[in-house]
Motif scaffolding. Sequence first.
Motif, short mmCIF file in Angstrom:
data_model
loop_
_atom_site.label_atom_id
_atom_site.label_comp_id
_atom_site.label_asym_id
_atom_site.label_seq_id
_atom_site.Cartn_x
_atom_site.Cartn_y
_atom_site.Cartn_z
N ILE A 84 0.84 -1.20 0.00
CA ILE A 84 0.00 0.00 0.00
C ILE A 84 0.87 1.25 0.00
CG2 ILE A 84 -1.63 1.34 1.40
CD1 ILE A 84 -2.86 -1.31 2.27
N THR A 85 1.97 1.21 0.79
CA THR A 85 2.87 2.36 0.83
C THR A 85 3.48 2.62 -0.54
OG1 THR A 85 3.42 1.86 3.12
CG2 THR A 85 4.93 3.30 1.94
N ASN A 86 3.92 1.58 -1.25
CA ASN A 86 4.50 1.75 -2.58
C ASN A 86 3.49 2.31 -3.56
OD1 ASN A 86 6.95 0.82 -1.76
ND2 ASN A 86 6.61 -1.29 -2.41
N GLU A 87 2.25 1.83 -3.48
CA GLU A 87 1.23 2.35 -4.38
C GLU A 87 0.99 3.83 -4.12
OE1 GLU A 87 -2.09 -0.11 -3.71
OE2 GLU A 87 -1.23 -1.88 -4.70
N PHE A 88 1.08 4.22 -2.86
CA PHE A 88 0.88 5.63 -2.52
C PHE A 88 1.98 6.49 -3.12
CE2 PHE A 88 1.79 9.18 0.37
CZ PHE A 88 0.60 9.85 0.29
N ARG A 89 3.24 6.04 -3.02
CA ARG A 89 4.35 6.81 -3.56
C ARG A 89 4.27 6.90 -5.09
NH1 ARG A 89 9.29 4.24 0.06
NH2 ARG A 89 8.74 5.26 1.99
N THR A 90 3.88 5.81 -5.73
CA THR A 90 3.76 5.80 -7.18
C THR A 90 2.74 6.79 -7.66
OG1 THR A 90 4.41 3.48 -7.25
CG2 THR A 90 3.27 4.35 -9.17
N ALA A 91 1.66 6.93 -6.95
CA ALA A 91 0.58 7.80 -7.38
C ALA A 91 0.95 9.27 -7.31
CB ALA A 91 -0.66 7.54 -6.52
N VAL A 92 2.02 9.63 -6.56
CA VAL A 92 2.38 11.03 -6.41
C VAL A 92 2.85 11.63 -7.73
CG1 VAL A 92 4.05 12.59 -5.34
CG2 VAL A 92 2.89 10.87 -3.96
N ASN A 93 3.66 10.88 -8.50
CA ASN A 93 4.30 11.43 -9.70
C ASN A 93 3.40 11.29 -10.92
OD1 ASN A 93 6.78 12.74 -10.49
ND2 ASN A 93 7.04 11.03 -11.89
N VAL A 94 2.32 12.01 -10.92
CA VAL A 94 1.41 12.04 -12.07
C VAL A 94 1.21 13.50 -12.47
CG1 VAL A 94 0.22 9.92 -11.45
CG2 VAL A 94 -0.63 12.09 -10.56
N CYS A 95 0.78 13.70 -13.71
CA CYS A 95 0.56 15.06 -14.19
C CYS A 95 -0.64 15.69 -13.48
CB CYS A 95 0.29 15.04 -15.69
SG CYS A 95 1.73 14.62 -16.68
N PRO A 96 -0.54 16.95 -13.11
CA PRO A 96 -1.71 17.64 -12.56
C PRO A 96 -2.78 17.78 -13.64
CG PRO A 96 0.07 19.18 -12.92
CD PRO A 96 0.64 17.82 -13.16
N PRO A 97 -4.05 17.66 -13.29
CA PRO A 97 -5.12 17.75 -14.30
C PRO A 97 -5.07 19.04 -15.11
CG PRO A 97 -5.99 17.04 -12.17
CD PRO A 97 -4.57 17.43 -11.94
N ASN A 118 7.36 5.71 -14.95
CA ASN A 118 6.68 6.64 -14.06
C ASN A 118 7.36 8.01 -14.00
OD1 ASN A 118 4.60 7.26 -12.21
ND2 ASN A 118 6.04 7.04 -10.51
N THR A 119 7.84 8.50 -15.15
CA THR A 119 8.39 9.84 -15.22
C THR A 119 7.53 10.68 -16.16
OG1 THR A 119 9.89 9.14 -16.99
CG2 THR A 119 10.76 9.16 -14.75
N LEU A 120 7.68 11.98 -16.07
CA LEU A 120 6.83 12.89 -16.81
C LEU A 120 7.61 13.57 -17.94
CD1 LEU A 120 5.10 14.68 -13.79
CD2 LEU A 120 4.54 12.48 -14.82
N MET A 121 6.87 14.01 -18.96
CA MET A 121 7.41 14.84 -20.03
C MET A 121 6.60 16.13 -20.04
SD MET A 121 9.88 13.08 -21.47
CE MET A 121 10.10 13.90 -23.04
N LEU A 141 3.93 21.86 -10.55
CA LEU A 141 4.93 20.80 -10.79
C LEU A 141 5.95 20.69 -9.66
CD1 LEU A 141 5.57 21.49 -14.58
CD2 LEU A 141 4.33 19.55 -13.60
N LEU A 142 5.65 21.26 -8.54
CA LEU A 142 6.57 21.24 -7.41
C LEU A 142 6.82 19.81 -6.94
CD1 LEU A 142 8.09 23.19 -5.48
CD2 LEU A 142 6.13 23.01 -3.94
N GLY A 143 8.07 19.40 -6.91
CA GLY A 143 8.43 18.07 -6.42
C GLY A 143 8.23 16.94 -7.40
N LYS A 144 7.82 17.22 -8.63
CA LYS A 144 7.60 16.18 -9.62
C LYS A 144 8.93 15.67 -10.19
CE LYS A 144 3.05 16.48 -9.59
NZ LYS A 144 2.21 15.38 -9.10
N ARG A 145 8.93 14.42 -10.65
CA ARG A 145 10.08 13.85 -11.31
C ARG A 145 9.84 13.90 -12.82
NH1 ARG A 145 9.86 9.49 -9.14
NH2 ARG A 145 9.25 8.03 -10.76
N ILE A 146 10.59 14.76 -13.51
CA ILE A 146 10.36 15.03 -14.92
C ILE A 146 11.57 14.55 -15.71
CG2 ILE A 146 9.92 16.84 -16.63
CD1 ILE A 146 8.79 18.53 -14.30
#
Length: 416
Positions: A84-97, A118-121, A141-146
């Motif tokens: 559950i913890t891993n799923e929570f961390r994974t969900a953080v790095n998504v594009c804002p709507p 799980n990285t952004l462009m 985009l504060l704190g995002k992994r791009i």
Amino acid sequence: MRLRWITAVLLLGLLATCSVDAQKRRKGEKKKEPETMTAAQVPEARGGRHRGGRHTSTTTTTTTTPSTTTVALPEEEIEEEVQITNEFRTAVNVCPPELKPQEGKVLPCTCRDELDDNTLMVECVALTSGQQMHKIFNTLLLGKRIDGLEVRNSTLGPLVARQTAQAYVGHILMRGNQITELVPDTFQGTDQIVGRLDLSSNQLSKVNFPMFDSFTQLQVLNLGENLLTNIEDAGQAPSLRVLYLYSNRIDTIAPNAFRKLGGLEYLDLRWNNLQVLAPGALHVTSDRWQLRLRANQLSSLEQAFAEDNMPYLVDLSLNNIGSLTDRVYGPLIDSAILEGSKFYVAGNPIICDCSLSWLVKNARLLSIVVGARCDGDGTPIADLNLDDFRKCPAPRPWKSPLDKALAELAKDIDTQ
């Protein structure tokens, strides 16, 4: 009397049987007692279910300590908490709507997160200022992994501090955005992760290179097609391998300007205004590097290099080199021989007199030189008649780089 004795024996037997049964019951209760933990230690996310989805019952017992409650806990649920913890961390790095592509709507920046790792462009187009970009990154985009950020066709002007906020950006491409100024902490918060930074085709007239010293992962820095006029100190970015400075207005390079770039492998100074180089201007400490000086106005490279760190490839095409003397250009050709490389001098007004005899009379050296022609009639120096150089002073004896290395090794062995 006898009846009284028999009654006493029967009573003692009955008491012994009751005692044995009580001991068995106590032992059975101890065997059935589950492992317990305090209520404060139970993960909130479990909800009393196994991974398979079956409902599990729990037993609550109250001890003599008034404030402590213990709850039975199946061991296999511990792994579920980690998942559950891993799923929570994974969900953080998504594009804002707000930045996801929308049909029929033009956004200043768009974000895509359909990548396997799980990285952004992020792509920004037609921004009107550096402040506008700064606001988007510091709010959305504060704190995002791009993985990659590309900004194009924008009018950014001077960039500001923490331009990309605390985003973790691997590659920053900001070509052609009318950037006029970089402040020392423009990329603060991003500097520890950037591997490639492209600021070419902008309007930078000055760059404080030591601002890149904290870029521990930076390997490629592109400052080509700007308005730079001089290089005083190129800094000491620890991982920098490739430095593009082409198509600027550089006419001055200070002594030892590149000396602290210990990992530099490729230095591009093409299409600038260099005429005379200060002693040590091209002193590079890397063991293996190449130099591009095409289309400047250089008449000589005398004293420009460190004697023990010559580039293995030099492109001097389209300059004003008139004399190829062995003292200046012999070490460069030797270095090219060691690496199986070439020495490019096409488009220079080379004077074909006795100063060239050392090269014309040595077929091995001559094979390394590409594009050399005599000033005036344009005769390739490889086609010159050796009889024309008979009256020239004999060139100094030449040893191949391999022979020199073997001689030095033998000398070291003898001294030991």
